[in-house]
Scaffold this motif. Structure first.
Motif, short mmCIF file in Angstrom:
data_model
loop_
_atom_site.label_atom_id
_atom_site.label_comp_id
_atom_site.label_asym_id
_atom_site.label_seq_id
_atom_site.Cartn_x
_atom_site.Cartn_y
_atom_site.Cartn_z
N ASP A 200 0.88 -1.17 0.00
CA ASP A 200 0.00 0.00 0.00
C ASP A 200 0.91 1.21 0.00
OD1 ASP A 200 -1.89 1.94 0.24
OD2 ASP A 200 -2.74 1.23 2.13
N ILE A 201 1.07 1.82 -1.18
CA ILE A 201 2.01 2.93 -1.28
C ILE A 201 1.58 3.89 -2.37
CG2 ILE A 201 3.56 1.73 -2.90
CD1 ILE A 201 5.90 3.02 -1.28
N GLY A 202 1.60 5.17 -2.05
CA GLY A 202 1.29 6.21 -3.01
C GLY A 202 2.55 6.79 -3.62
N SER A 203 2.38 7.49 -4.73
CA SER A 203 3.55 8.03 -5.43
C SER A 203 3.35 9.46 -5.91
CB SER A 203 3.90 7.15 -6.63
OG SER A 203 4.27 5.85 -6.24
N ALA A 204 2.37 10.16 -5.37
CA ALA A 204 2.07 11.51 -5.86
C ALA A 204 3.30 12.42 -5.78
CB ALA A 204 0.91 12.11 -5.06
N GLU A 205 3.99 12.44 -4.64
CA GLU A 205 5.15 13.31 -4.50
C GLU A 205 6.30 12.86 -5.38
OE1 GLU A 205 6.18 13.61 -0.41
OE2 GLU A 205 4.30 14.60 0.17
N VAL A 206 6.46 11.55 -5.54
CA VAL A 206 7.51 11.01 -6.40
C VAL A 206 7.30 11.46 -7.84
CG1 VAL A 206 8.48 8.88 -7.36
CG2 VAL A 206 7.96 9.02 -4.92
N LEU A 207 6.07 11.32 -8.32
CA LEU A 207 5.77 11.69 -9.69
C LEU A 207 5.93 13.20 -9.91
CD1 LEU A 207 2.63 9.47 -10.36
CD2 LEU A 207 5.02 8.96 -10.87
N ALA A 208 5.50 13.98 -8.94
CA ALA A 208 5.57 15.44 -9.08
C ALA A 208 7.01 15.94 -9.14
CB ALA A 208 4.84 16.10 -7.91
N ALA A 209 7.94 15.13 -8.62
CA ALA A 209 9.36 15.54 -8.59
C ALA A 209 10.13 15.14 -9.84
CB ALA A 209 10.04 14.94 -7.36
N VAL A 210 9.51 14.39 -10.75
CA VAL A 210 10.22 13.94 -11.95
C VAL A 210 10.54 15.14 -12.84
CG1 VAL A 210 10.07 12.54 -14.04
CG2 VAL A 210 9.17 11.65 -11.88
N ASP A 211 11.80 15.25 -13.23
CA ASP A 211 12.24 16.39 -14.03
C ASP A 211 12.85 15.96 -15.37
OD1 ASP A 211 14.52 15.21 -13.06
OD2 ASP A 211 15.37 17.04 -12.19
N LYS A 212 12.47 14.78 -15.85
CA LYS A 212 12.92 14.29 -17.14
C LYS A 212 11.70 14.05 -18.04
CE LYS A 212 17.18 14.36 -15.94
NZ LYS A 212 18.00 13.20 -15.62
N PRO A 213 11.89 13.99 -19.34
CA PRO A 213 10.75 13.73 -20.23
C PRO A 213 10.07 12.40 -19.92
CG PRO A 213 12.65 14.49 -21.48
CD PRO A 213 13.14 14.22 -20.09
N VAL A 214 8.76 12.41 -19.93
CA VAL A 214 7.97 11.21 -19.65
C VAL A 214 6.89 11.06 -20.70
CG1 VAL A 214 6.44 10.06 -18.02
CG2 VAL A 214 8.44 11.31 -17.17
N LEU A 215 6.78 9.85 -21.23
CA LEU A 215 5.73 9.50 -22.17
C LEU A 215 4.85 8.44 -21.51
CD1 LEU A 215 4.44 9.50 -25.04
CD2 LEU A 215 6.13 7.74 -25.64
N VAL A 216 3.56 8.70 -21.43
CA VAL A 216 2.59 7.76 -20.86
C VAL A 216 1.78 7.19 -22.02
CG1 VAL A 216 0.67 7.43 -19.27
CG2 VAL A 216 2.50 9.06 -18.71
N VAL A 217 1.86 5.87 -22.21
CA VAL A 217 1.18 5.18 -23.29
C VAL A 217 0.16 4.22 -22.68
CG1 VAL A 217 1.46 3.57 -25.22
CG2 VAL A 217 3.20 5.32 -24.79
N HIS A 218 -1.07 4.23 -23.19
CA HIS A 218 -2.10 3.37 -22.59
C HIS A 218 -3.14 3.03 -23.63
CE1 HIS A 218 -3.05 2.14 -18.36
NE2 HIS A 218 -4.18 1.78 -18.94
N GLY A 219 -3.62 1.80 -23.59
CA GLY A 219 -4.71 1.39 -24.46
C GLY A 219 -6.04 1.85 -23.92
N THR A 220 -6.89 2.37 -24.80
CA THR A 220 -8.19 2.86 -24.34
C THR A 220 -9.09 1.72 -23.87
OG1 THR A 220 -9.12 2.78 -26.58
CG2 THR A 220 -8.10 4.85 -25.88
N ALA A 221 -8.78 0.48 -24.31
CA ALA A 221 -9.59 -0.68 -23.92
C ALA A 221 -8.86 -1.57 -22.92
CB ALA A 221 -9.97 -1.49 -25.16
N ASP A 222 -7.91 -1.02 -22.19
CA ASP A 222 -7.16 -1.80 -21.20
C ASP A 222 -8.09 -2.22 -20.07
OD1 ASP A 222 -5.36 -2.84 -19.33
OD2 ASP A 222 -3.85 -1.29 -19.70
N GLY A 223 -8.25 -3.55 -19.90
CA GLY A 223 -9.09 -4.06 -18.84
C GLY A 223 -8.32 -4.58 -17.65
#
Length: 276
Positions: A200-223
């Motif tokens: 049980d772990i959150g990552s909001a602060e970790v993600l907010a601190a990222v300072d490099k380019p990030v690409l998020v790829v996701h399928g619209t039908a991902d189940g």
């Protein structure tokens, strides 16, 4: 080429490697109950391997890596395992995480930050885990598989894993690949399959601190991993780009390998230019 590195505590981490040593590394991190073989369509693409050093790891407890009895709930173990792979791969790596692999990348960032990286790709990925964690929201295929897929009882777990593999295998997923996924899932001990969910772990602060380019790829039908998890990650990471694969499921890099690999080449090339 297959080789290995020593992760935290000397745990042997198996690697699949393609490409020359003097090229920019791309390190692939697979998902729950799978292995580095998940990235076969990327490792076999000469358009990638001639330009980049491709390194696909088997997470501890998976594939050909060692299977420790405990510790799967410790972010530091994942972080140090991945750090050892990055030591092998070389500087300024691109990290590509699929499914649970996105959480492993978040654990690495939690411990080490992003200084050694040139970019991150999250593909059908979670970045958090636990009840109510938006970055770990699952879809109906994953929810249907649990908790049966974690059972020590083969009569309970095997049918659940068969259905889990079948449900992901839309017509864009080759039948041989889907069957190999099932084999990889069955090869992961049920104790490990279950341990990965006892976090049980959150990552909001970790993600907010990222300072490099990030690409998020996701399928619209991902189940398996809800598209809402992608929206969460892209919304938290400064400057992140969200790219939808329309009608794709949980395996965009398998369902549309040409498009995914082209996108990865473009992204990796752009991060290289930014650092020059």
């Amino acid at each position: 080429m297959k080789t290995e590195v020593a992760g935290l505590g000397g745990v042997r981490i198996a690697l699949r490697v393609e490409g020359a040593e003097n090229t920019r590394p791309i390190v692939f991190v697979h998902g729950w109950a799978q292995s580095g073989a998940a990235w076969s369509a990327q490792l076999a693409d000469p358009a990638l391997s001639t330009r980049f050093r491709l390194v696909a790891m088997d997470l501890r407890g998976h594939g050909a890596s060692d299977v420790p009895a405990v510790g799967y709930d410790d972010p530091r173990q994942w972080a140090e395992d991945l750090a050892a792979v990055l030591d092998f791969a070389g500087p300024d790596a691109i990290l590509v995480g699929w499914s649970y692999g996105g959480l492993v990348i978040a654990d690495y960032l939690r411990v080490h930050g992003s200084a050694r990286l040139s970019g991150i790709v999250l593909a059908g990925a979670i970045t958090e885990i636990g009840r109510g964690r938006e970055g770990g929201r699952t879809g109906p295929i994953m929810r249907a598989a649990l908790p049966a897929a974690l059972s020590e009882d083969a009569e309970v777990a095997v049918p659940a894993l068969v259905e889990f593999a079948r449900a992901q295998a839309n017509p864009r997923v080759p039948g041989t690949y889907a069957q190999a996924m099932l084999g990889q899932s069955l090869a992961v001990p049920p104790s490990v399959r279950g341990a990965l969910f006892r976090r049980d772990i959150g990552s909001a602060e970790v993600l907010a601190a990222v300072d490099k380019p990030v690409l998020v790829v996701h399928g619209t039908a991902d189940g398996v991993v809800s598209p809402a998890a992608a929206e969460y990650s892209a919304g938290k990471i400064p400057g992140a780009v969200l790219r939808w694969f329309v009608d794709a499921g949980h395996l965009p890099f398998v369902e549309e390998p040409g498009e995914f690999n082209s996108l990865l080449r473009q992204f990796s090339g752009e991060t290289a230019e930014e650092q020059e």
